[in-house]
Design an enzyme around this catalytic site. Structure first.
Site, PDB file in Angstrom:
ATOM      1  N   SER A 184       0.921  -1.295   0.108  1.00 50.28           N
ATOM      2  CA  SER A 184      -0.193   0.116  -0.043  1.00 50.28           C
ATOM      3  C   SER A 184       0.892   1.225  -0.094  1.00 50.28           C
ATOM      4  CB  SER A 184      -0.756   0.193   1.299  1.00 50.28           C
ATOM      5  OG  SER A 184      -1.606  -1.138   1.385  1.00 50.28           O
TER       6      SER A 184
HETATM    7  N1  SAH Z   1       0.467  -5.480   4.011  1.00 48.11           N
HETATM    8  C1  SAH Z   1       1.219  -5.750   2.841  1.00 48.11           C
HETATM    9  C2  SAH Z   1       0.546  -5.505   1.457  1.00 48.11           C
HETATM   10  C3  SAH Z   1      -0.618  -6.327   1.118  1.00 48.11           C
HETATM   11  S1  SAH Z   1      -1.135  -6.693  -0.260  1.00 48.11           S
HETATM   12  C4  SAH Z   1       2.726  -5.074   2.856  1.00 48.11           C
HETATM   13  O1  SAH Z   1       2.970  -4.495   3.709  1.00 48.11           O
HETATM   14  O2  SAH Z   1       3.389  -5.263   1.979  1.00 48.11           O
HETATM   15  C5  SAH Z   1      -2.408  -7.762   0.170  1.00 48.11           C
HETATM   16  C6  SAH Z   1      -1.770  -9.112   0.406  1.00 48.11           C
HETATM   17  O3  SAH Z   1      -2.999 -10.011   0.942  1.00 48.11           O
HETATM   18  C7  SAH Z   1      -1.372 -10.025  -0.822  1.00 48.11           C
HETATM   19  O4  SAH Z   1      -0.059 -10.416  -0.646  1.00 48.11           O
HETATM   20  C8  SAH Z   1      -2.419 -11.179  -0.939  1.00 48.11           C
HETATM   21  O5  SAH Z   1      -1.581 -12.257  -1.324  1.00 48.11           O
HETATM   22  C9  SAH Z   1      -2.841 -11.420   0.503  1.00 48.11           C
HETATM   23  N2  SAH Z   1      -4.031 -12.234   0.415  1.00 48.11           N
HETATM   24  C10 SAH Z   1      -5.050 -11.920  -0.347  1.00 48.11           C
HETATM   25  N3  SAH Z   1      -6.120 -12.900   0.198  1.00 48.11           N
HETATM   26  C11 SAH Z   1      -5.686 -13.287   1.322  1.00 48.11           C
HETATM   27  C12 SAH Z   1      -6.017 -14.429   2.264  1.00 48.11           C
HETATM   28  N4  SAH Z   1      -7.210 -14.842   2.064  1.00 48.11           N
HETATM   29  N5  SAH Z   1      -5.278 -14.708   3.600  1.00 48.11           N
HETATM   30  C13 SAH Z   1      -4.048 -14.262   3.506  1.00 48.11           C
HETATM   31  N6  SAH Z   1      -3.652 -13.388   2.633  1.00 48.11           N
HETATM   32  C14 SAH Z   1      -4.227 -12.931   1.549  1.00 48.11           C
END
Ligand code: SAH
Length: 240
Positions: free
Chosen positions: A95
């Site tokens: 983000s």
């Molecule tokens: N917080 C992260 C950015 C997140 S992007 C940072 O600081 O870099 C969103 C993430 O959520 C992605 O890596 C994606 O793979 C994950 N995601 C999506 N669905 C998910 C689920 N059901 N359980 C766990 N992770 C999930």
């Protein structure tokens, strides 16, 4: 006399060099990387201009080396300290700094609190939470990203953060209840398992929706859930 002048000149030169190296040190990060420290300071300036006021969060944002959480091959794609999301591979993004600061500020994390993050991604948000003194548990569904985040967290000194490769919809019951939960991918509805794993008085922040998403802030009070709608946002979907 001439000797004294030469000596004085030499002393002045030394003082000048010392001062110059001190002021440069203030701009270097813990491994002496000047350029990124300057960029990070500019990022924090911009966060202030956008209205971030929480000094603890701003300090964490100026400490954590965001560029170390972005896989190297994506570093050239989008400047790591610009106020925009950055690609981290597997069609996922980290983000934009303003949203990271905003969500963290809303959770009002205190030292020693147990925090669950859903969507570890690069590990950057988890590092910010750890820098605030939280005991961090983070779940990532893509195994390669979970591995990347574990490595980045360890090399950056946040080896205490626990990363689980798994499905965030289930939460992490073994470590519940949590003081705070932060979801960084967008589900369509509030996942009930996460609500159940929130402590009495606990807070949760998550983006909700498919196309039109909003940040939602929940608080558990006397077993009931208070819900407040917040900013419109755009996050990657929380997949099943
Ligand atoms: N917080 C992260 C950015 C997140 S992007 C940072 O600081 O870099 C969103 C993430 O959520 C992605 O890596 C994606 O793979 C994950 N995601 C999506 N669905 C998910 C689920 N059901 N359980 C766990 N992770 C999930």
């Amino acid at each position: 006399m001439k000797r004294v002048l030469v000596y004085l000149g030499f002393v002045l030169l030394l003082c000048g060099l010392l001062l110059a190296s001190c002021s440069e040190n203030q701009m270097t990060d813990k491994r002496g990387n000047y350029e990124w420290a300057e960029k990070r300071a500019a990022m924090v300036q911009q966060l202030r201009a956008y209205g971030s006021k929480d000094e603890r969060v701003l300090k964490a944002m100026s400490t954590v080396r965001r560029h170390k959480f972005i896989p190297e091959k994506y570093l050239g794609v989008a400047p790591p300290y610009g106020n925009h999301p950055c690609p981290i591979g597997y069609d996922q993004t980290i983000s934009q700094p303003y949203i990271v600061a905003y969500m963290t500020e809303k959770l009002n994390i205190q030292t020693g609190e147990k925090v669950l993050e859903i969507g570890t991604g690069s590990g950057y948000q988890a590092a910010i939470l750890a820098e605030l003194g939280a005991e961090v548990y983070s779940i990532e569904i893509i195994p390669e990203l979970a591995n990347h985040a574990r490595k980045a967290l360890t090399t950056e000194g946040y080896e205490q953060v626990k990363v689980l490769t798994g499905d965030g919809y289930k939460g992490w019951p073994e470590h519940s209840p949590f003081d705070a939960i932060i979801v960084t991918c967008a589900p369509e509805d509030i996942p009930q398992a996460l609500v159940n794993q929130l402590k009495e008085g606990g807070r949760m922040i998550l983006p909700l929706g498919v196309y039109m998403q909003r940040l939602v802030i929940l608080r558990k009070k006397s077993g009931r859930i208070e819900k407040v709608d917040d900013l419109p946002v755009r996050f990657v979907p929380m997949v099943r």
